[in-house]
Design an enzyme around this catalytic site. Structure first.
Site, PDB file in Angstrom:
ATOM      1  CB  CYS A   1      -0.684  20.022  52.753  1.00  0.00           C
ATOM      2  SG  CYS A   1       0.385  18.610  53.002  1.00  0.00           S
TER       3      CYS A   1
ATOM      4  CB  CYS B   1      -0.929  17.134  50.367  1.00  0.00           C
ATOM      5  SG  CYS B   1      -1.165  16.962  52.155  1.00  0.00           S
TER       6      CYS B   1
END
Length: 123
Positions: free
Chosen positions: A43, A46
């Site tokens: 991600c 993230c």
């Protein structure tokens, strides 16, 4: 020495266990996509958000708990019936939340240090 406890878990069951073992404590949870062997999450948000969140952890309340939870592989996360979406009502990663309260930062909100700090410092 930090006045908070940090717990690293992977998956919904480990998350629930970590929370139940810390009943009565102020729990902050950060949800991120799984990391590979090199420690990089699938991600991209993230990856960008983690240093911001970690940079504000000095503001965590004394005696609180910070749970870093990897939500699984991308395919599991994309499943609308995964436990994180169904039970915790997460809509995206990264998500930072104060467990048991409506306070939550989702996706790009986790990139704003001032919002993260407010979550850690407001009652």
């Amino acid at each position: 020495m930090a006045g908070y406890e940090e717990v690293n878990v992977r998956g919904y069951e480990e998350f629930c266990k970590a929370v139940s073992e810390r009943k009565g404590k102020d729990v902050f949870a950060y949800f991120s996509g799984d990391k590979d062997a090199q420690g990089k999450s699938w991600c991209p948000d993230c990856v960008k958000a983690e240093p911001v969140v970690r940079g504000e952890m000095t503001h965590l309340p004394e005696g609180s708990v910070f749970i870093y939870c990897q939500v699984g592989e991308r395919a599991y996360w994309k499943d609308p019936n995964n436990d994180f979406k169904k039970t915790l009502r997460l809509s995206g990663v990264p998500t930072l939340l104060r467990y048991g309260t409506p306070q939550k930062l989702v996706e790009e909100e986790c990139l704003k240090a001032e919002l993260v700090r407010m979550m850690f410092t407001e009652d």
